[in-house]
Design a protein around this motif. Structure first.
Motif, PDB file in Angstrom:
ATOM      1  N   GLY A  47      40.076  40.761  45.025  1.00  0.00           N
ATOM      2  CA  GLY A  47      39.482  42.064  44.752  1.00  0.00           C
ATOM      3  C   GLY A  47      40.022  43.167  45.627  1.00  0.00           C
ATOM      4  N   THR A  48      41.228  42.974  46.150  1.00  0.00           N
ATOM      5  CA  THR A  48      41.847  43.974  47.029  1.00  0.00           C
ATOM      6  C   THR A  48      43.323  44.136  46.665  1.00  0.00           C
ATOM      7  N   ILE A  49      43.773  45.384  46.613  1.00  0.00           N
ATOM      8  CA  ILE A  49      45.207  45.648  46.527  1.00  0.00           C
ATOM      9  C   ILE A  49      45.672  45.916  47.950  1.00  0.00           C
ATOM     10  N   SER A  50      46.627  45.106  48.404  1.00  0.00           N
ATOM     11  CA  SER A  50      47.126  45.213  49.776  1.00  0.00           C
ATOM     12  C   SER A  50      48.627  45.414  49.762  1.00  0.00           C
ATOM     13  N   SER A  51      49.101  46.225  50.696  1.00  0.00           N
ATOM     14  CA  SER A  51      50.542  46.422  50.843  1.00  0.00           C
ATOM     15  C   SER A  51      51.000  45.773  52.142  1.00  0.00           C
ATOM     16  N   ARG A  52      52.280  45.478  52.205  1.00  0.00           N
ATOM     17  CA  ARG A  52      52.824  44.833  53.405  1.00  0.00           C
ATOM     18  C   ARG A  52      52.802  45.755  54.622  1.00  0.00           C
TER      19      ARG A  52
END
Length: 199
Positions: A47-52
């Protein structure tokens, strides 16, 4: 007229970062958005959009049976949406891409989808295939191969770091499992079964 946009790239090109920046731009202006990401991608918190680079925000999860059109229209009835943003769009089904096109055409809500174009065998993902066919706007996000050329391909490596030439189309992983390469080094790696030598 609202448009369906597809931003595609190889691994490590900054697709999620670009999505999060677009979402921030809308919200900073007081405009409501709805974010989606694939439930199958379990690299980060569900449920999370994460970037590097460390950015993240909550998102709705889609699976192959999710009716995106119904869910978006329900949210839009409660809070008018200015944009829908979809991460990991390569995992969409044909029907879901058609639903997103209908959101643009019938509800007048722009949809921006971000995803890989091809898998580790240079085959189109289903979602990417239909987005390439139906999107109003196609945009490539650039990544860089170790040789300095534009990276357009995704090389999969196994747990021992060897080139993987067979396997399921979908295998979730990050830098531990995939390398973004230019076509030349990808084809050589697949042919020779060895990691690229950039010399």
């Amino acid at each position: 007229m609202a448009k369906l946009y597809f931003y595609y790239a190889s691994m490590n090109a900054g697709k999620s970062t670009t999505l999060l920046q677009a979402d921030f731009n809308y919200r900073e202006r007081g405009m409501a958005t709805m974010l989606w990401t694939a439930a199958i991608d379990d690299r980060y918190r569900a449920g999370t959009i994460s970037s590097r680079i460390g950015l993240e925000t909550p998102a709705n999860l889609f699976e192959t049976g999710t009716d995106l059109e119904a869910a978006i229209l329900e949210q839009h009835a409660q809070t008018p949406l200015s944009c829908v943003l979809v991460d990991e769009a390569q995992f969409l089904t044909r029907d879901q891409v058609l639903q997103l096109a209908a959101i643009c055409d019938q509800a007048g809500i722009p949809v921006i989808a971000y995803g890989l174009r091809t898998d580790f065998q240079a085959e189109l993902f289903e979602g990417s295939k239909w987005l390439l066919a139906l999107a109003d706007s196609l945009n490539e996000i650039k990544a860089v191969c170790g040789c300095g050329r534009k990276a357009t391909m995704n090389l999969r490596v196994d747990a021992s770091g060897r080139v993987a030439r067979e396997g399921a189309q979908t295998e979730i992983g990050g830098n531990d499992r995939y390398m973004a390469l230019c076509r030349r080094h990808f084809m050589k790696a697949m042919r020779d079964g060895a990691l690229p030598d950039y010399r």
